[in-house]
Design a protein around this motif. Structure first.
Motif, PDB file in Angstrom:
ATOM      1  N   ASP A 154      44.285   9.856 105.607  1.00  0.00           N
ATOM      2  CA  ASP A 154      44.182  11.125 104.897  1.00  0.00           C
ATOM      3  C   ASP A 154      43.070  11.050 103.842  1.00  0.00           C
ATOM      4  O   ASP A 154      42.621   9.963 103.463  1.00  0.00           O
ATOM      5  N   ILE A 155      42.661  12.219 103.358  1.00  0.00           N
ATOM      6  CA  ILE A 155      41.553  12.298 102.405  1.00  0.00           C
ATOM      7  C   ILE A 155      42.083  12.656 101.024  1.00  0.00           C
ATOM      8  O   ILE A 155      42.737  13.683 100.838  1.00  0.00           O
ATOM      9  N   ILE A 156      41.779  11.792 100.047  1.00  0.00           N
ATOM     10  CA  ILE A 156      42.193  11.958  98.655  1.00  0.00           C
ATOM     11  C   ILE A 156      40.982  12.349  97.819  1.00  0.00           C
ATOM     12  O   ILE A 156      39.917  11.746  97.951  1.00  0.00           O
ATOM     13  N   LEU A 157      41.144  13.329  96.953  1.00  0.00           N
ATOM     14  CA  LEU A 157      40.060  13.778  96.075  1.00  0.00           C
ATOM     15  C   LEU A 157      40.488  13.688  94.617  1.00  0.00           C
ATOM     16  O   LEU A 157      41.598  14.084  94.265  1.00  0.00           O
ATOM     17  N   ASP A 158      39.592  13.152  93.779  1.00  0.00           N
ATOM     18  CA  ASP A 158      39.781  13.183  92.326  1.00  0.00           C
ATOM     19  C   ASP A 158      38.607  13.937  91.728  1.00  0.00           C
ATOM     20  O   ASP A 158      37.457  13.503  91.847  1.00  0.00           O
ATOM     21  N   ILE A 159      38.882  15.074  91.095  1.00  0.00           N
ATOM     22  CA  ILE A 159      37.807  15.936  90.582  1.00  0.00           C
ATOM     23  C   ILE A 159      37.388  15.576  89.154  1.00  0.00           C
ATOM     24  O   ILE A 159      36.383  16.097  88.665  1.00  0.00           O
ATOM     25  N   PHE A 160      38.148  14.713  88.481  1.00  0.00           N
ATOM     26  CA  PHE A 160      37.773  14.184  87.167  1.00  0.00           C
ATOM     27  C   PHE A 160      37.923  12.671  87.254  1.00  0.00           C
ATOM     28  O   PHE A 160      38.815  12.080  86.638  1.00  0.00           O
ATOM     29  N   ALA A 161      37.035  12.025  87.994  1.00  0.00           N
ATOM     30  CA  ALA A 161      37.286  10.662  88.462  1.00  0.00           C
ATOM     31  C   ALA A 161      37.215   9.608  87.363  1.00  0.00           C
ATOM     32  O   ALA A 161      37.905   8.590  87.451  1.00  0.00           O
ATOM     33  N   GLY A 162      36.372   9.793  86.349  1.00  0.00           N
ATOM     34  CA  GLY A 162      36.268   8.775  85.309  1.00  0.00           C
ATOM     35  C   GLY A 162      35.846   7.443  85.896  1.00  0.00           C
ATOM     36  O   GLY A 162      34.794   7.314  86.529  1.00  0.00           O
ATOM     37  N   SER A 163      36.667   6.429  85.745  1.00  0.00           N
ATOM     38  CA  SER A 163      36.360   5.096  86.280  1.00  0.00           C
ATOM     39  C   SER A 163      36.846   4.924  87.713  1.00  0.00           C
ATOM     40  O   SER A 163      36.823   3.820  88.250  1.00  0.00           O
ATOM     41  N   ASN A 164      37.289   6.005  88.338  1.00  0.00           N
ATOM     42  CA  ASN A 164      37.643   6.047  89.757  1.00  0.00           C
ATOM     43  C   ASN A 164      38.836   5.160  90.117  1.00  0.00           C
ATOM     44  O   ASN A 164      38.852   4.503  91.164  1.00  0.00           O
ATOM     45  N   THR A 165      39.845   5.171  89.279  1.00  0.00           N
ATOM     46  CA  THR A 165      41.087   4.478  89.617  1.00  0.00           C
ATOM     47  C   THR A 165      41.688   5.053  90.896  1.00  0.00           C
ATOM     48  O   THR A 165      42.187   4.319  91.752  1.00  0.00           O
ATOM     49  N   THR A 166      41.637   6.389  91.026  1.00  0.00           N
ATOM     50  CA  THR A 166      42.231   7.040  92.201  1.00  0.00           C
ATOM     51  C   THR A 166      41.526   6.599  93.482  1.00  0.00           C
ATOM     52  O   THR A 166      42.171   6.239  94.472  1.00  0.00           O
ATOM     53  N   GLY A 167      40.181   6.624  93.481  1.00  0.00           N
ATOM     54  CA  GLY A 167      39.444   6.241  94.675  1.00  0.00           C
ATOM     55  C   GLY A 167      39.692   4.800  95.072  1.00  0.00           C
ATOM     56  O   GLY A 167      39.891   4.485  96.253  1.00  0.00           O
ATOM     57  N   HIS A 168      39.686   3.906  94.101  1.00  0.00           N
ATOM     58  CA  HIS A 168      39.912   2.488  94.383  1.00  0.00           C
ATOM     59  C   HIS A 168      41.314   2.262  94.932  1.00  0.00           C
ATOM     60  O   HIS A 168      41.513   1.466  95.865  1.00  0.00           O
ATOM     61  N   GLU A 203      20.623   6.894  91.402  1.00  0.00           N
ATOM     62  CA  GLU A 203      21.283   8.196  91.393  1.00  0.00           C
ATOM     63  C   GLU A 203      22.187   8.334  92.601  1.00  0.00           C
ATOM     64  O   GLU A 203      21.880   7.841  93.688  1.00  0.00           O
ATOM     65  N   ALA A 204      23.320   8.977  92.427  1.00  0.00           N
ATOM     66  CA  ALA A 204      24.253   9.166  93.530  1.00  0.00           C
ATOM     67  C   ALA A 204      23.602   9.987  94.634  1.00  0.00           C
ATOM     68  O   ALA A 204      22.720  10.816  94.376  1.00  0.00           O
ATOM     69  N   PRO A 205      24.014   9.783  95.887  1.00  0.00           N
ATOM     70  CA  PRO A 205      23.393  10.498  96.996  1.00  0.00           C
ATOM     71  C   PRO A 205      23.682  11.989  96.955  1.00  0.00           C
ATOM     72  O   PRO A 205      24.613  12.444  96.293  1.00  0.00           O
ATOM     73  N   GLN A 206      22.858  12.746  97.678  1.00  0.00           N
ATOM     74  CA  GLN A 206      23.098  14.172  97.804  1.00  0.00           C
ATOM     75  C   GLN A 206      24.410  14.411  98.528  1.00  0.00           C
ATOM     76  O   GLN A 206      24.776  13.660  99.428  1.00  0.00           O
ATOM     77  N   LEU A 207      25.105  15.454  98.123  1.00  0.00           N
ATOM     78  CA  LEU A 207      26.410  15.734  98.693  1.00  0.00           C
ATOM     79  C   LEU A 207      26.258  16.212 100.134  1.00  0.00           C
ATOM     80  O   LEU A 207      25.528  17.149 100.417  1.00  0.00           O
ATOM     81  N   GLY A 208      26.933  15.534 101.037  1.00  0.00           N
ATOM     82  CA  GLY A 208      26.891  15.937 102.432  1.00  0.00           C
ATOM     83  C   GLY A 208      28.177  15.520 103.106  1.00  0.00           C
ATOM     84  O   GLY A 208      28.379  14.348 103.385  1.00  0.00           O
ATOM     85  N   PHE A 209      29.066  16.461 103.366  1.00  0.00           N
ATOM     86  CA  PHE A 209      30.391  16.126 103.873  1.00  0.00           C
ATOM     87  C   PHE A 209      30.485  16.402 105.369  1.00  0.00           C
ATOM     88  O   PHE A 209      29.958  17.393 105.878  1.00  0.00           O
ATOM     89  N   SER A 256      31.954  18.802  88.853  1.00  0.00           N
ATOM     90  CA  SER A 256      32.936  18.845  89.938  1.00  0.00           C
ATOM     91  C   SER A 256      33.180  20.261  90.441  1.00  0.00           C
ATOM     92  O   SER A 256      33.552  20.452  91.603  1.00  0.00           O
ATOM     93  N   LEU A 257      32.957  21.279  89.609  1.00  0.00           N
ATOM     94  CA  LEU A 257      33.140  22.650  90.079  1.00  0.00           C
ATOM     95  C   LEU A 257      32.083  22.989  91.132  1.00  0.00           C
ATOM     96  O   LEU A 257      32.389  23.590  92.170  1.00  0.00           O
ATOM     97  N   ASP A 258      30.845  22.577  90.893  1.00  0.00           N
ATOM     98  CA  ASP A 258      29.790  22.800  91.880  1.00  0.00           C
ATOM     99  C   ASP A 258      30.064  22.000  93.153  1.00  0.00           C
ATOM    100  O   ASP A 258      29.877  22.498  94.273  1.00  0.00           O
ATOM    101  N   LEU A 259      30.481  20.764  92.993  1.00  0.00           N
ATOM    102  CA  LEU A 259      30.737  19.909  94.149  1.00  0.00           C
ATOM    103  C   LEU A 259      31.922  20.407  94.965  1.00  0.00           C
ATOM    104  O   LEU A 259      31.911  20.351  96.200  1.00  0.00           O
ATOM    105  N   LEU A 260      32.943  20.906  94.282  1.00  0.00           N
ATOM    106  CA  LEU A 260      34.099  21.474  94.988  1.00  0.00           C
ATOM    107  C   LEU A 260      33.683  22.612  95.911  1.00  0.00           C
ATOM    108  O   LEU A 260      34.207  22.747  97.027  1.00  0.00           O
TER     109      LEU A 260
END
Length: 300
Positions: free
Chosen positions: A238-252, A291-297, A9-13
């Motif tokens: 609005d845009i919500i970010l979870d940097i330690f997502a785990g099972s992604n409760t925040t995203g869901h 594999e997850a897609p390449q990061l592209g925001f 997540s540090l690289d992705l941030l």
């Protein structure tokens, strides 16, 4: 309305645009004495380790954005005394990163197990620790928020007062209470003590993990916790970010509240399992392990 990315997540941030995120809501690995399978840093290294992430969070947050951190306590090794690592972290976040402490919250989990067993259930010299600290931090003293979005039901006494009306008077505490006190506001202002159980063994996510032979994330927090802050601190779109997502409760949870979301997780099995949270929204889709897609925001 969002996407989860596999990686550090540090690289992705660092790939996120400046001032692009409305709220970061996360529960990082705690500085526990015993190592967990999802990885946790020891107390001596915890503050400098976390500050690396915090610097990037500060950069990507909007000026009215919020940084919400759920962080549990820890015991010192071999003694019935408590660590203060989470307080050292808070002070460093304020002094070194220049966050503001908008308010501290406390998450009470009534079903939490009594631990550590030696002090609580064997020697009986301590009580069980059932509260996590939740730091609500902001870049300025004026983050976006509205407590009318998180009202709670009135108590029976307050409902009775609203029905009968209230005569203006000064209370013994010195507070001057007017007739407006008896106006129905649609609910009571909540406190900073949030009481949510955390036993989701019967949840859809847990059942689907079992069906697909995927091990559930071992440290899930209840959806009500991110739900509260998403409602309180953000608006639809609005845009919500979870940097330690785990099972992604925040995203869901963000998805269910019509917010855009981004999730970062370095453990691929947790990320694959997190897809199951969205299975009820797309029952005919095949759960894949690509594999997850390449990061592209492209954030506006």
């Amino acid at each position: 309305m969002g996407a989860a990315y596999l990686g550090d997540s540090l690289d992705l941030l660092r790939d996120l645009p400046e001032s692009s995120i409305n709220a970061v809501i996360t529960s990082p690995p705690f500085a526990l004495e015993f190592k967990k399978e999802y990885g946790n840093v020891n107390k001596q290294e915890y503050v400098p380790w976390f500050l690396n992430f915090a610097k990037e969070v500060y950069r990507v947050l909007r000026d009215d954005g919020s940084f919400i951190i759920d962080i549990g306590g820890s015991w010192e090794p071999g003694t019935p005394t408590r660590s203060v690592y989470q307080f050292r972290l808070l002070i460093a976040l304020l002094d070194e990163i220049k966050f503001h402490l908008a308010q501290e919250f406390f998450w009470f989990n009534p079903g939490k197990m009594p631990a550590p067993a030696e002090w609580v259930t064997v020697r009986r010299i301590r009580v069980k620790d059932s509260v996590n600290y939740v730091w609500w931090l902001s870049k300025t003293p004026w983050p976006k928020c509205d407590n009318r979005k998180v009202l709670v039901p009135y108590s029976p006494d307050m409902e009775r007062l609203i029905r009968r009306g209230y005569k203006a008077k000064q209370r013994p505490s010195g507070h001057n209470i007017t007739e407006k006190w008896s106006k129905d506001q649609g609910g009571a202002i909540c406190s900073n003590l949030l009481s949510y159980g955390n036993n989701d063994a019967n949840s859809e996510y847990f059942k689907l993990c079992k069906e697909h032979n995927i091990k559930p994330h071992p440290a899930r927090f209840p959806y009500q916790l991110p739900e509260f802050f998403i409602k309180f601190n953000t608006e639809p779109g609005d845009i919500i970010l979870d940097i330690f997502a785990g099972s992604n409760t925040t995203g869901h949870t963000a998805q269910s509240l019509e917010r855009k979301w981004i999730a970062f997780e370095r453990n691929e099995s947790y990320l694959v399992g997190s897809k199951l949270r969205f299975a009820s929204r797309a029952k005919n889709r095949q759960v894949d392990t690509e594999e997850a897609p390449q990061l592209g925001f492209a954030l506006g």
